[in-house]
Design an enzyme around this catalytic site. Structure first.
Site, short mmCIF file in Angstrom:
data_model
loop_
_atom_site.label_atom_id
_atom_site.label_comp_id
_atom_site.label_asym_id
_atom_site.label_seq_id
_atom_site.Cartn_x
_atom_site.Cartn_y
_atom_site.Cartn_z
N LYS A 17 0.83 -1.23 0.00
CA LYS A 17 0.00 0.00 0.00
C LYS A 17 0.85 1.26 0.00
CE LYS A 17 1.03 1.04 4.45
NZ LYS A 17 1.83 2.20 4.85
N ASP A 145 -1.89 -1.89 10.06
CA ASP A 145 -2.08 -1.90 8.60
C ASP A 145 -2.63 -3.23 8.08
OD1 ASP A 145 -1.03 0.62 8.48
OD2 ASP A 145 0.97 -0.03 7.82
O1 C5P Z 1 0.76 -1.79 14.15
P1 C5P Z 1 2.17 -1.85 13.67
O2 C5P Z 1 2.90 -3.04 14.19
O3 C5P Z 1 2.28 -1.70 12.19
O4 C5P Z 1 2.88 -0.56 14.27
C1 C5P Z 1 4.25 -0.50 14.46
C2 C5P Z 1 4.57 0.65 15.38
O5 C5P Z 1 4.30 1.90 14.72
C3 C5P Z 1 3.77 0.71 16.66
O6 C5P Z 1 4.35 -0.10 17.66
C4 C5P Z 1 3.87 2.19 17.02
O7 C5P Z 1 5.11 2.49 17.59
C5 C5P Z 1 3.83 2.85 15.65
N1 C5P Z 1 2.46 3.25 15.28
C6 C5P Z 1 1.89 4.32 15.93
N2 C5P Z 1 0.61 4.69 15.61
C7 C5P Z 1 -0.10 4.03 14.67
C8 C5P Z 1 0.47 2.95 13.97
C9 C5P Z 1 1.77 2.57 14.32
O8 C5P Z 1 2.52 4.96 16.78
N3 C5P Z 1 -1.36 4.41 14.40
#
Ligand code: C5P
Length: 311
Positions: A17, A145
């Site tokens: 994406k 995501d």
């Molecule tokens: O959910 P995902 O594992 O992709 O997110 C990785 C990191 O990115 C999270 O641990 C966080 O530190 C950051 N993040 C965030 N806010 C979001 C998505 C991700 O701070 N909405």
């Protein structure tokens, strides 16, 4: 589709994406930031093949450095398979083969696409038959995501980016992606954004008051008009990504110089996505960037989310 109870292998494809728009709000207590984003799934895919096994294993193939992909519980596809097994009470395992095309730690949701594909593949392999609502709920638990990689198309994401609403997008948008050999860490980029804001940089005195996707972004998508979209693309994570990787600014200049309508860091980077007005102009921009020694790919969006190719 009627599936045999125990197929020998299930092949699922899920897209990477681009965040056409990414507004970041405050950090909540759970460590996640409030988002208002527009995702578009593009024609760069992860293929996941699931085969029956007593335990859980992963092999990685494809156009990435296999050493950069963990094969244990740090791998989101592995976590997805185990989460599904726990949630459904399935007591077998799976041998997952990941054929990767989306850059690792590139800001294009490659790991999330693997997780979405693994959920769908194991659900079909094991005959656990979860509803799409239940798959979405498991996807949300795996990462912000992952639901979008299941969903595909073009969608507005709110909450942590996991609350999705489809956005109408007419026609096709042509993108040139410049990839980097070395990825960026998503948590580090969010952390840098917080630091920049605390220092009074990066819109510190102007965080989005209401975290909404601006209307012109949705209008441009609905009209299928790359020129209008180019004028309103935005990513709050671009500033920290540029601070972390200054060469990205140079890459953006090169793409714009080659005739791209707009260039933006994708998600937390370091992939840079250039919007072009036609397939021909995208091919020209790609050629120009390659001539300057960049790794450039021409893709288009929107494309569909994770789907079963064969079972
Ligand atoms: O959910 P995902 O594992 O992709 O997110 C990785 C990191 O990115 C999270 O641990 C966080 O530190 C950051 N993040 C965030 N806010 C979001 C998505 C991700 O701070 N909405």
């Amino acid at each position: 589709m009627t599936l045999l109870p125990f197929p020998d292998a299930v092949h699922v494809r899920a897209p990477g994406k681009i965040n056409v728009y990414l507004g970041v709000g405050d950090r909540h207590d759970d460590g996640y930031h409030a988002l208002a984003t527009v995702f578009q799934a593009v024609s760069l895919y992860e293929d996941v093949i699931a085969r029956p096994s007593d335990d859980f294993s992963i092999v990685v193939k494809g156009a990435v450095d296999p050493a950069s992909v963990p094969l244990d519980d740090r791998n989101l596809a592995m976590r997805a398979a185990k989460l599904l097994a726990t949630a459904t009470g399935h007591d077998g395992g799976v041998a997952l083969e990941l054929r990767k095309s989306v850059p690792v730690a590139g800001g294009m949701g490659g790991g999330s696409a693997d997780a979405a594909a693994a959920l769908l593949a194991c659900d079909a392999l094991w005959g656990t038959g979860l509803s799409s609502a239940r798959l979405h709920e498991l996807a949300t638990r795996l990462g912000a995501d992952v639901p979008f990689a299941l969903h595909g198309g073009t969608a507005v994401g709110t909450g942590r980016g996991d609350q999705l609403n489809p956005a109408l997008a007419r026609g096709r948008f042509d993108w040139v992606l410049v990839t980097s050999d070395e990825g960026l860490s998503t948590p580090v980029i969010y952390q840098r954004l917080d630091e920049q804001r605390a220092r009074g940089e990066a819109l510190a005195d102007d965080p989005p008051l209401s975290l909404d996707v601006p209307i012109p972004v949705l209008q441009a998508l609905r009209a299928g008009d790359p020129h209008s979209l180019a004028a309103c693309m935005h990513n709050d994570l671009e500033s920290p990504a540029l601070e972390e990787r200054p060469v990205l600014e140079e890459i953006i200049r090169e793409g714009l110089g080659a005739g791209a309508l707009s260039g933006i860091v994708s998600g937390s980077g370091p992939t840079v996505a250039f919007l072009c007005d036609t397939p021909e102009s995208a091919r020209y921009v790609q050629d120009q960037l390659e001539a300057q020694g960049r790794e450039a790919l021409h893709v288009h969006g929107p494309v569909s989310g994770a789907r079963i190719l064969s079972a």
